[in-house]
Design an enzyme around this catalytic site. Structure first.
Site, PDB file in Angstrom:
ATOM      1  N   CYS A 103       1.192  -1.318  -0.180  1.00 49.79           N
ATOM      2  CA  CYS A 103       0.204   0.220   0.274  1.00 49.79           C
ATOM      3  C   CYS A 103       0.997   1.099  -0.016  1.00 49.79           C
ATOM      4  O   CYS A 103       1.979   1.439   0.702  1.00 49.79           O
ATOM      5  CB  CYS A 103      -1.137   0.240   1.052  1.00 49.79           C
ATOM      6  SG  CYS A 103      -2.056   1.307   1.166  1.00 49.79           S
ATOM      7  N   HIS A 145      -8.931  -3.855  -1.544  1.00 51.17           N
ATOM      8  CA  HIS A 145      -8.750  -2.901  -1.023  1.00 51.17           C
ATOM      9  C   HIS A 145      -8.518  -2.024  -0.689  1.00 51.17           C
ATOM     10  O   HIS A 145      -8.213  -1.195   0.136  1.00 51.17           O
ATOM     11  CB  HIS A 145      -6.748  -4.001  -1.672  1.00 51.17           C
ATOM     12  CG  HIS A 145      -5.635  -2.478  -1.118  1.00 51.17           C
ATOM     13  ND1 HIS A 145      -4.092  -3.727   0.057  1.00 51.17           N
ATOM     14  CD2 HIS A 145      -5.102  -1.411  -1.340  1.00 51.17           C
ATOM     15  CE1 HIS A 145      -3.776  -2.054   0.598  1.00 51.17           C
ATOM     16  NE2 HIS A 145      -4.544  -0.983  -0.976  1.00 51.17           N
ATOM     17  N   GLU A 146      -8.797  -1.268  -2.254  1.00 55.25           N
ATOM     18  CA  GLU A 146      -9.132   0.388  -2.303  1.00 55.25           C
ATOM     19  C   GLU A 146     -10.312   0.246  -1.555  1.00 55.25           C
ATOM     20  O   GLU A 146     -10.034   1.772  -1.083  1.00 55.25           O
ATOM     21  CB  GLU A 146      -9.136   0.654  -3.330  1.00 55.25           C
ATOM     22  CG  GLU A 146      -7.840   0.289  -4.549  1.00 55.25           C
ATOM     23  CD  GLU A 146      -6.427   1.202  -4.036  1.00 55.25           C
ATOM     24  OE1 GLU A 146      -6.870   2.022  -3.574  1.00 55.25           O
ATOM     25  OE2 GLU A 146      -5.270   0.406  -4.386  1.00 55.25           O
ATOM     26  N   HIS A 149     -10.100   2.098   1.885  1.00 56.41           N
ATOM     27  CA  HIS A 149      -9.640   2.269   2.406  1.00 56.41           C
ATOM     28  C   HIS A 149     -10.861   4.000   2.550  1.00 56.41           C
ATOM     29  O   HIS A 149     -10.290   4.372   3.405  1.00 56.41           O
ATOM     30  CB  HIS A 149      -8.465   3.535   0.971  1.00 56.41           C
ATOM     31  CG  HIS A 149      -6.905   3.092   1.242  1.00 56.41           C
ATOM     32  ND1 HIS A 149      -6.642   3.716   2.771  1.00 56.41           N
ATOM     33  CD2 HIS A 149      -6.443   2.518   0.355  1.00 56.41           C
ATOM     34  CE1 HIS A 149      -4.952   2.397   1.769  1.00 56.41           C
ATOM     35  NE2 HIS A 149      -5.133   1.787   0.887  1.00 56.41           N
TER      36      HIS A 149
HETATM   37 NI    NI Z   1      -3.901   1.313   0.198  1.00 52.77          NI
END
Ligand code: NI
Length: 179
Positions: A103, A145-146, A149
């Site tokens: 990341c 994953h994105e 956030h």
């Molecule tokens: Ni990330």
């Protein structure tokens, strides 16, 4: 356009739930500038995804661009540069598989994370239209994953075995898949 600094784990914005973007905000010039800046920032950093909170903008906006082809994750499909507003992720099959994730907000580290490998994403496009995308395998991991956030989460939160959180240079030198 300008490159923004990417904030790192420890900055409180990365732990906030991002606010949804109103349809009326999407077509504003300042939003288009922000997106152009995110693309420039992503390219400069050499990543495959960037969420707005990573440049200290806690709104539900992320961009993803995955070059397809052979990689250390196998032969992967591409995602052309795509802008996601207010994405909602639905797991279509809970069967999980793991990848070594990295990341831009956790520089220098890699962690082995298991996630469902078949998902659908419903989102608002840069034109303000509703769209959906069905993704499998590595690409399913990338969107999870994105979009984490946007919920104040980081991949490190999902690591089950802390021996699988490693420095990238050591990982490259001693790479091993966990059992
Ligand atoms: Ni990330």
């Amino acid at each position: 356009m300008s490159i923004h600094p990417i904030i790192k784990m420890g900055h409180p914005t990365l732990r906030e739930v991002a606010r949804p973007v109103g349809l009326d905000e999407i077509d504003r010039p300042e939003m288009h500038t922000l997106i152009a800046d995110m693309v420039e920032t992503l390219h400069q950093a050499g990543g495959i995804g960037l969420a707005a909170p990573q440049i200290d903008q806690p709104i539900q906006l992320a961009i993803i661009e995955v070059p397809g082809g052979p990689s250390r994750y196998g032969d992967i499909e591409a995602i052309p540069l795509t802008v996601f507003f207010n994405p909602v992720l639905t797991v279509l099959n809970p069967e999980e598989s793991g990848y070594w994730e990295g990341c831009l907000s956790v520089p220098g580290l890699r962690g082995f994370v298991y996630r469902p490998q078949h998902v659908r994403v419903d989102y608002t496009t840069i034109s303000g239209e509703q769209a959906s995308l069905e993704l499998r395998g590595f690409l399913a991991t990338v969107v999870q994953h994105e979009f984490d956030h946007l919920a104040g989460k980081l991949y490190v939160d999902h690591i089950r075995d802390m021996t699988q959180l490693v420095f990238e240079d050591e990982w490259l030198a001693h790479q091993q898949e966990p059992d």
